[in-house]
Write a protein that holds these residues in place. Sequence first.
Motif, PDB file in Angstrom:
ATOM      1  N   ARG A  33       0.792  -1.227   0.000  1.00  0.00           N
ATOM      2  CA  ARG A  33       0.000   0.000   0.000  1.00  0.00           C
ATOM      3  C   ARG A  33       0.825   1.277   0.000  1.00  0.00           C
ATOM      4  O   ARG A  33       0.396   2.294  -0.528  1.00  0.00           O
ATOM      5  CB  ARG A  33      -0.950   0.017   1.202  1.00  0.00           C
ATOM      6  N   TYR A  34       1.989   1.258   0.615  1.00  0.00           N
ATOM      7  CA  TYR A  34       2.687   2.514   0.852  1.00  0.00           C
ATOM      8  C   TYR A  34       4.087   2.622   0.262  1.00  0.00           C
ATOM      9  O   TYR A  34       4.582   3.730   0.080  1.00  0.00           O
ATOM     10  CB  TYR A  34       2.765   2.792   2.360  1.00  0.00           C
ATOM     11  N   SER A  35       4.703   1.578  -0.026  1.00  0.00           N
ATOM     12  CA  SER A  35       6.053   1.701  -0.573  1.00  0.00           C
ATOM     13  C   SER A  35       5.963   2.116  -2.039  1.00  0.00           C
ATOM     14  O   SER A  35       4.993   1.769  -2.733  1.00  0.00           O
ATOM     15  CB  SER A  35       6.814   0.384  -0.449  1.00  0.00           C
ATOM     16  N   PRO A  36       6.928   2.872  -2.507  1.00  0.00           N
ATOM     17  CA  PRO A  36       6.875   3.357  -3.891  1.00  0.00           C
ATOM     18  C   PRO A  36       6.803   2.208  -4.895  1.00  0.00           C
ATOM     19  O   PRO A  36       7.525   1.219  -4.786  1.00  0.00           O
ATOM     20  CB  PRO A  36       8.175   4.140  -4.029  1.00  0.00           C
ATOM     21  N   THR A  37       5.889   2.378  -5.873  1.00  0.00           N
ATOM     22  CA  THR A  37       5.797   1.375  -6.921  1.00  0.00           C
ATOM     23  C   THR A  37       6.716   1.761  -8.077  1.00  0.00           C
ATOM     24  O   THR A  37       6.977   2.942  -8.320  1.00  0.00           O
ATOM     25  CB  THR A  37       4.353   1.243  -7.437  1.00  0.00           C
ATOM     26  N   SER A  38       7.192   0.768  -8.750  1.00  0.00           N
ATOM     27  CA  SER A  38       8.013   1.012  -9.943  1.00  0.00           C
ATOM     28  C   SER A  38       7.218   0.770 -11.219  1.00  0.00           C
ATOM     29  O   SER A  38       7.755   0.811 -12.323  1.00  0.00           O
ATOM     30  CB  SER A  38       9.253   0.108  -9.929  1.00  0.00           C
ATOM     31  N   GLU A  39       5.910   0.533 -11.045  1.00  0.00           N
ATOM     32  CA  GLU A  39       5.050   0.272 -12.203  1.00  0.00           C
ATOM     33  C   GLU A  39       4.958   1.532 -13.056  1.00  0.00           C
ATOM     34  O   GLU A  39       4.843   2.650 -12.535  1.00  0.00           O
ATOM     35  CB  GLU A  39       3.660  -0.150 -11.734  1.00  0.00           C
ATOM     36  N   ASN A  63       2.976   7.703  -3.920  1.00  0.00           N
ATOM     37  CA  ASN A  63       4.003   6.769  -4.394  1.00  0.00           C
ATOM     38  C   ASN A  63       3.444   5.547  -5.099  1.00  0.00           C
ATOM     39  O   ASN A  63       4.196   4.829  -5.784  1.00  0.00           O
ATOM     40  CB  ASN A  63       4.874   6.317  -3.215  1.00  0.00           C
ATOM     41  N   ARG A  64       2.184   5.258  -4.896  1.00  0.00           N
ATOM     42  CA  ARG A  64       1.608   4.064  -5.510  1.00  0.00           C
ATOM     43  C   ARG A  64       1.084   4.334  -6.915  1.00  0.00           C
ATOM     44  O   ARG A  64       0.622   3.414  -7.586  1.00  0.00           O
ATOM     45  CB  ARG A  64       0.479   3.510  -4.635  1.00  0.00           C
ATOM     46  N   SER A  65       1.129   5.586  -7.354  1.00  0.00           N
ATOM     47  CA  SER A  65       0.663   5.911  -8.705  1.00  0.00           C
ATOM     48  C   SER A  65       1.729   5.538  -9.732  1.00  0.00           C
ATOM     49  O   SER A  65       2.927   5.568  -9.456  1.00  0.00           O
ATOM     50  CB  SER A  65       0.357   7.407  -8.795  1.00  0.00           C
ATOM     51  N   LYS A  66       1.277   5.200 -10.924  1.00  0.00           N
ATOM     52  CA  LYS A  66       2.199   4.754 -11.972  1.00  0.00           C
ATOM     53  C   LYS A  66       3.126   5.881 -12.422  1.00  0.00           C
ATOM     54  O   LYS A  66       2.761   7.052 -12.419  1.00  0.00           O
ATOM     55  CB  LYS A  66       1.417   4.226 -13.172  1.00  0.00           C
ATOM     56  N   ILE A  67       4.338   5.487 -12.812  1.00  0.00           N
ATOM     57  CA  ILE A  67       5.352   6.435 -13.255  1.00  0.00           C
ATOM     58  C   ILE A  67       5.182   6.720 -14.747  1.00  0.00           C
ATOM     59  O   ILE A  67       5.101   5.806 -15.563  1.00  0.00           O
ATOM     60  CB  ILE A  67       6.764   5.889 -12.980  1.00  0.00           C
TER      61      ILE A  67
END
Length: 571
Positions: A38-44, A197-201
């Motif tokens: 839920r909270y760690s940065p996603t790399s997606e 941080n969970r939003s896509k890059i």
Amino acid sequence: MDNIKKFLKNLFKDKRFIIMLVILVVLIVAGIILYNVRYSPTSETMTLEEYYEVADGETAIIIDGELISKTDGTSLGLVRNNKPYVQAELINDSIKDVYAYDEVGHTVCYTTKEGTYKANAGNKGYTFNGQSVNKDYVPFIEEAGRAYLSLAFIKDSNGTDYTFNENPARTAIYTAGKERTTATVRKDTPMRRFGGNRSKILSTAKEDDKVTIVDNYGSWSQILTEQGVLGCVENGYLKDKETSNNKTGAAQEELNHNLMKEKIRMGWHQIFNSTANDQVSSVISAAPGMNVISPTWIQIKDNKGNINDMSSANYVKFCHDQNIKVWSLVSNIEKDVDEGSLFKVAQNRENLINNIINSVTAVGADGINVDMESVGDANVDGYVEFIKELALKCKEKGLVLSVDNYNIDSANYKVGIQSRYADYIVLFGYDETWTGSPTAGSNNSMGFVKEGVEDMLDEGVDKNQLILAIPFYTRLWTQTGQNVTSETVSLKDTPDVLAKNNATPTWIKENKENYAEWQKGDGKCMIWIVDDKSLKERCDYAMSKNIAGISAWKLGYETVDTWKMIKDTVK
């Protein structure tokens, strides 16, 4: 120590403890996993192609940080010969100005205070005030019945800046004069579709990049890069924030207005034929204090811009001898005119302007009053371009240009643009209810007048340009069942109507006008009265707002006392 060892040994022999320990470990592990999910940065990531959803040959359009979405499936922006083009309607709405598209002549015209740009569809370069300007781009193209303007042409003519990037094609437009906040990126950081941080890059904001801050979401900001990427970064990655206005060009500047030094007290003189000009002496004698008269001389004859002209040099000379200015009125209400053909076709527009100017200068009139009614939404851009082009001609000839307008709630003829070019804007402060209205009501209640004035000022009309038009007439309404009819009653005839019907007026405080009613057969008669008392309230209000003055429709409907009141009040 032995006791502690013994306690632990017994504890680990207890099955209940072992079960609780296992559950605790499972919960901790689950918590760590849940936190990471839920909270760690996603790399997606999300590709820009997915984000902008641009079809081949099209470009995404971002205006002052807002990604514009299609509403009817029509392309908003095109890419032709590796250059961006944008729908003319979209540009007009965005820059609060008018590029007038002539689908008959296949041209686009755009007027600034310096002159008129004119471009032909598909041709490189354009003309400015009739002189050719060579360019390596095509200013506008026509596709699917629409005009698409080159951003290079808009930048050259209007001053609006832009960036264009490909793969996928995306165009960011920065309208001239618009307030804009910029910042510098501290160090490389992901740009995400949304804050968090969970939003896509989408991309990476690079160290030292100059970006535009579009919005703030607490600890995140939405930014727009020079590469045309719109996304979110944490605020800590932004520094050196600065707010300023985008560079402006001549298009955002106003003409120097030709204004009278005294308050305007104008009357419209309705002229049905040339012999009516002979009545000017009697009309003026009944209007002490009037300093501008506007005779209805010029009537549009056809869609080509030809006119019927009843102007009189002797009339002008007589008025000048009485220290009264003359503004020739030009209108479209006497003939069945197609306003689309008249105003949207550049050649017809030019013909009409030349005919008006020739008429006014021939008789020595001081100015022009434009009264174009029922122009229609589809024709407004062509009409506003007509006002702009006419204003330049008036400036050249030293003529005053005034333009009549409805209350904005009734019709928005882009008065903010008009006021940058015309000297005066006249607000119709009457016909709140009109002939044929389904319900009876006031001709110009005070609330209606105030709303109209405030709206005009909010639209950008300077108080020194605004003239409030007041009526010398009202309507007598008769309601029989659900049927409502009306007839016009002049100010000077109203007392006789009341006396004939033994009607006693009552003052309506909120309307600031008298009202009377009576029975006539099966019908109920109602009259919201225009008299010197109600008109003084309107004139007092106009002076409290310190606007340019008043105008009245029409001369001959009033009394000498009415003009004495106006002279004493409007000053």
